[in-house]
Design a protein around this motif. Sequence first.
Motif, PDB file in Angstrom:
ATOM      1  N   ARG A 216      24.993  26.502  49.257  1.00 28.87           N
ATOM      2  CA  ARG A 216      25.910  25.579  49.916  1.00 28.87           C
ATOM      3  C   ARG A 216      26.861  24.947  48.904  1.00 28.87           C
ATOM      4  NH1 ARG A 216      22.559  23.072  52.591  1.00 28.87           N
ATOM      5  NH2 ARG A 216      23.050  23.671  54.735  1.00 28.87           N
ATOM      6  N   GLU A 217      26.347  24.548  47.748  1.00 33.54           N
ATOM      7  CA  GLU A 217      27.194  23.923  46.736  1.00 33.54           C
ATOM      8  C   GLU A 217      28.218  24.907  46.171  1.00 33.54           C
ATOM      9  OE1 GLU A 217      24.172  22.416  44.111  1.00 33.54           O
ATOM     10  OE2 GLU A 217      24.231  20.423  45.042  1.00 33.54           O
ATOM     11  N   LEU A 218      27.791  26.155  45.966  1.00 37.20           N
ATOM     12  CA  LEU A 218      28.724  27.148  45.445  1.00 37.20           C
ATOM     13  C   LEU A 218      29.794  27.482  46.480  1.00 37.20           C
ATOM     14  CD1 LEU A 218      26.255  29.581  43.607  1.00 37.20           C
ATOM     15  CD2 LEU A 218      27.830  27.921  42.575  1.00 37.20           C
ATOM     16  N   SER A 219      29.407  27.564  47.746  1.00 42.26           N
ATOM     17  CA  SER A 219      30.385  27.846  48.792  1.00 42.26           C
ATOM     18  C   SER A 219      31.414  26.727  48.891  1.00 42.26           C
ATOM     19  CB  SER A 219      29.675  28.030  50.138  1.00 42.26           C
ATOM     20  OG  SER A 219      30.608  28.244  51.176  1.00 42.26           O
ATOM     21  N   ASP A 220      30.948  25.486  48.800  1.00 47.00           N
ATOM     22  CA  ASP A 220      31.852  24.344  48.871  1.00 47.00           C
ATOM     23  C   ASP A 220      32.759  24.299  47.649  1.00 47.00           C
ATOM     24  OD1 ASP A 220      32.706  21.797  50.103  1.00 47.00           O
ATOM     25  OD2 ASP A 220      31.800  20.910  48.322  1.00 47.00           O
ATOM     26  N   ARG A 221      32.196  24.550  46.475  1.00 46.74           N
ATOM     27  CA  ARG A 221      32.971  24.483  45.221  1.00 46.74           C
ATOM     28  C   ARG A 221      34.016  25.583  45.144  1.00 46.74           C
ATOM     29  NH1 ARG A 221      35.772  24.605  41.519  1.00 46.74           N
ATOM     30  NH2 ARG A 221      35.413  24.039  39.327  1.00 46.74           N
ATOM     31  N   LEU A 222      33.668  26.784  45.573  1.00 42.18           N
ATOM     32  CA  LEU A 222      34.552  27.932  45.439  1.00 42.18           C
ATOM     33  C   LEU A 222      35.411  28.165  46.685  1.00 42.18           C
ATOM     34  CD1 LEU A 222      31.951  30.332  43.789  1.00 42.18           C
ATOM     35  CD2 LEU A 222      33.917  29.281  42.641  1.00 42.18           C
ATOM     36  N   GLY A 223      35.091  27.482  47.787  1.00 44.85           N
ATOM     37  CA  GLY A 223      35.806  27.695  49.034  1.00 44.85           C
ATOM     38  C   GLY A 223      35.651  29.105  49.549  1.00 44.85           C
ATOM     39  N   ALA A 224      34.479  29.684  49.314  1.00 42.68           N
ATOM     40  CA  ALA A 224      34.264  31.100  49.597  1.00 42.68           C
ATOM     41  C   ALA A 224      33.196  31.292  50.662  1.00 42.68           C
ATOM     42  CB  ALA A 224      33.847  31.819  48.311  1.00 42.68           C
ATOM     43  N   VAL A 225      33.155  32.527  51.173  1.00 47.89           N
ATOM     44  CA  VAL A 225      32.053  32.954  52.035  1.00 47.89           C
ATOM     45  C   VAL A 225      30.868  33.295  51.142  1.00 47.89           C
ATOM     46  CG1 VAL A 225      31.232  34.718  53.640  1.00 47.89           C
ATOM     47  CG2 VAL A 225      33.555  33.811  53.861  1.00 47.89           C
ATOM     48  N   VAL A 226      29.730  32.721  51.429  1.00 47.33           N
ATOM     49  CA  VAL A 226      28.540  32.880  50.589  1.00 47.33           C
ATOM     50  C   VAL A 226      27.347  33.204  51.501  1.00 47.33           C
ATOM     51  CG1 VAL A 226      26.902  31.690  49.065  1.00 47.33           C
ATOM     52  CG2 VAL A 226      29.358  31.353  48.766  1.00 47.33           C
ATOM     53  N   ILE A 227      26.486  34.086  51.021  1.00 44.08           N
ATOM     54  CA  ILE A 227      25.252  34.394  51.738  1.00 44.08           C
ATOM     55  C   ILE A 227      24.070  34.176  50.798  1.00 44.08           C
ATOM     56  CG2 ILE A 227      23.877  36.154  52.906  1.00 44.08           C
ATOM     57  CD1 ILE A 227      26.394  37.511  53.772  1.00 44.08           C
ATOM     58  N   VAL A 237      12.156  37.529  56.321  1.00 45.98           N
ATOM     59  CA  VAL A 237      13.484  37.644  55.724  1.00 45.98           C
ATOM     60  C   VAL A 237      14.372  36.556  56.314  1.00 45.98           C
ATOM     61  CG1 VAL A 237      15.534  39.102  55.493  1.00 45.98           C
ATOM     62  CG2 VAL A 237      13.246  40.117  55.365  1.00 45.98           C
ATOM     63  N   ARG A 238      15.114  35.889  55.445  1.00 46.83           N
ATOM     64  CA  ARG A 238      16.061  34.871  55.910  1.00 46.83           C
ATOM     65  C   ARG A 238      17.400  35.067  55.203  1.00 46.83           C
ATOM     66  NH1 ARG A 238      15.479  29.303  57.762  1.00 46.83           N
ATOM     67  NH2 ARG A 238      13.324  29.224  57.026  1.00 46.83           N
ATOM     68  N   PHE A 239      18.465  34.834  55.948  1.00 46.82           N
ATOM     69  CA  PHE A 239      19.753  34.648  55.289  1.00 46.82           C
ATOM     70  C   PHE A 239      20.484  33.499  55.942  1.00 46.82           C
ATOM     71  CE2 PHE A 239      21.308  37.970  58.376  1.00 46.82           C
ATOM     72  CZ  PHE A 239      22.308  37.226  58.990  1.00 46.82           C
ATOM     73  N   VAL A 240      21.315  32.836  55.134  1.00 47.40           N
ATOM     74  CA  VAL A 240      22.182  31.764  55.604  1.00 47.40           C
ATOM     75  C   VAL A 240      23.598  32.124  55.189  1.00 47.40           C
ATOM     76  CG1 VAL A 240      22.723  29.308  55.511  1.00 47.40           C
ATOM     77  CG2 VAL A 240      20.348  30.054  55.385  1.00 47.40           C
ATOM     78  N   LEU A 241      24.497  32.164  56.147  1.00 49.86           N
ATOM     79  CA  LEU A 241      25.896  32.509  55.906  1.00 49.86           C
ATOM     80  C   LEU A 241      26.718  31.229  55.916  1.00 49.86           C
ATOM     81  CD1 LEU A 241      28.189  34.666  55.723  1.00 49.86           C
ATOM     82  CD2 LEU A 241      28.187  34.695  58.232  1.00 49.86           C
ATOM     83  N   LEU A 242      27.473  31.003  54.835  1.00 48.44           N
ATOM     84  CA  LEU A 242      28.244  29.770  54.697  1.00 48.44           C
ATOM     85  C   LEU A 242      29.711  30.084  54.439  1.00 48.44           C
ATOM     86  CD1 LEU A 242      25.481  29.307  52.543  1.00 48.44           C
ATOM     87  CD2 LEU A 242      26.035  27.038  53.405  1.00 48.44           C
ATOM     88  N   GLU A 243      30.558  29.176  54.872  1.00 49.72           N
ATOM     89  CA  GLU A 243      31.986  29.249  54.553  1.00 49.72           C
ATOM     90  C   GLU A 243      32.457  27.853  54.205  1.00 49.72           C
ATOM     91  OE1 GLU A 243      36.077  31.137  56.414  1.00 49.72           O
ATOM     92  OE2 GLU A 243      34.741  30.019  57.739  1.00 49.72           O
ATOM     93  N   ARG A 244      33.004  27.707  53.002  1.00 50.26           N
ATOM     94  CA  ARG A 244      33.475  26.400  52.521  1.00 50.26           C
ATOM     95  C   ARG A 244      32.408  25.317  52.658  1.00 50.26           C
ATOM     96  NH1 ARG A 244      38.850  26.750  51.448  1.00 50.26           N
ATOM     97  NH2 ARG A 244      39.946  28.516  52.412  1.00 50.26           N
ATOM     98  N   GLY A 245      31.174  25.692  52.367  1.00 51.51           N
ATOM     99  CA  GLY A 245      30.067  24.745  52.363  1.00 51.51           C
ATOM    100  C   GLY A 245      29.425  24.500  53.711  1.00 51.51           C
ATOM    101  N   ARG A 246      29.948  25.112  54.780  1.00 55.35           N
ATOM    102  CA  ARG A 246      29.393  24.896  56.118  1.00 55.35           C
ATOM    103  C   ARG A 246      28.575  26.104  56.545  1.00 55.35           C
ATOM    104  NH1 ARG A 246      32.828  24.657  60.267  1.00 55.35           N
ATOM    105  NH2 ARG A 246      34.453  25.814  59.149  1.00 55.35           N
ATOM    106  N   VAL A 247      27.417  25.835  57.170  1.00 60.91           N
ATOM    107  CA  VAL A 247      26.580  26.913  57.673  1.00 60.91           C
ATOM    108  C   VAL A 247      27.236  27.502  58.919  1.00 60.91           C
ATOM    109  CG1 VAL A 247      24.339  27.544  58.649  1.00 60.91           C
ATOM    110  CG2 VAL A 247      24.457  25.914  56.757  1.00 60.91           C
ATOM    111  N   MET A 248      27.526  28.797  58.868  1.00 59.29           N
ATOM    112  CA  MET A 248      28.151  29.480  59.987  1.00 59.29           C
ATOM    113  C   MET A 248      27.148  30.295  60.804  1.00 59.29           C
ATOM    114  SD  MET A 248      31.103  28.310  59.460  1.00 59.29           S
ATOM    115  CE  MET A 248      32.027  29.196  60.717  1.00 59.29           C
TER     116      MET A 248
END
Length: 326
Positions: A216-227, A237-248
Motif C-alpha cells: 500500500r505504501e509503495l503504491s501510494d508513493r509511486l502512484g502505480a498499480v501494485v499487487i 493464496v491471497r493477492f491484493v490489487l492496489l492503485e495509488r494506495g487504494r485497494v481495488m
Amino acid sequence: MTIRTATLEDAGAFREIWEEFHQAPPWVRETWETIWPHAERSFADGLVILAEEDRRTVGFVLGEIDARDPALGRLVDLYVRPEARRRGLARGMIARAAARLRELGAVRIAVEVGLEDGPARSLYDRMGFRPHTLNLAAEAASVENAAIERAEGPSFGSIQIQTDDQGAVERAVQQFIPRLPGRSLGSRVEPPRNGWTGVYDELCDREPELLRRLARELSDRLGAVVIALGVERGAVVRFVLLERGRVMDEYLSVPEYYGPLPPGDVVALRANPTVIGRLTGADLARVRAAARTAASTADLPPAAELLAQVAGALGIDGVRPGYVDR
C-alpha cells in the motif's frame, strides 16, 4: 401468580412458551422434536416448573439430572414473558427446581448463560452461581482449516509493481522498509519482467500483513498499480490489487479460512476479473479460471501450484516460494 410443578397435561402450554422463548445460537439446531425426549424425562422427574397468571403460563424452568453425573443438576432453560418480569418469578422457579434437584440427589447445579446476557448473569450471580468453566464454540470448517494451517508450511510472498523504473522502486523501498516493525534481514528489487518490477523482503515474506502494508505504501508513493501476492501459512493464496494506495480488489482462495464472514465479505474476497483486467491488462477468462475459491483448501490445488496459476493469469513472472530460496 402461581409457581407449580408441571405434569404431562401441561405439555401443550409448555411447548407454546418454549417455542416463544427458543432462540438458539447459530451453531445449535434445536427444534421441539429434538428436545421433546429430554423434556419428557424432565416432566417425569418433576423438573418442569411453570409460572402462571390467570391460568396463563408466563414462565418456565426446565431442569434435568446430568446423565453422566447423578450429583449434578442442570437448569437447561429459563424464560419469563416480558409482561411478567421483575416480579420474582425467575427466582421462585429456580428455587423450586433446585429443591427438586436436591430431592433427586443433586449436590451441585449448573447453568449455561450467554456471555452477553447481562440480566441473566446478574440473576444467577445473585442466586449464588459463579463462573466455573467457559464453553467455546466455532464453525467446524474454521476448526478444520485451523488444524490444516498448523500442520502446513510458512507464508511467503512478493510485491509486484507495474513499472519499468527499477530505480524509483529501489528508492521507495529504501524509504519504507525501515518503518516496518521488526528486523528485516534483507530486501531485493528485481529488474522488470513483463512490465512488473518485483520487490522481495525477508520480513514481509514471513508476515503477510506487513507485505500488504508495504504494498500500500509503495503504491501510494509511486502512484502505480501494485499487487501483493503470495501463500499464507502454506495453505491459502491471497493477492491484493492496489492503485495509488487504494485497494481495488482482493482475493483469498478460501475466503473463510480465518473464520466465518458476512456473505458480502465472502464475495468481496473473490477476484473481480473486470477490475483486474482494466488495471493490469490481464485476460479476464484466464483470471476467472485461475483465481478460483473454495470452502476448504482440500478442494483446491496445493497453494504453491495455485499461486503460480494465479500469477500466470496476471502476467507476472518471478513469483517464487521462500525468500531464502530465491
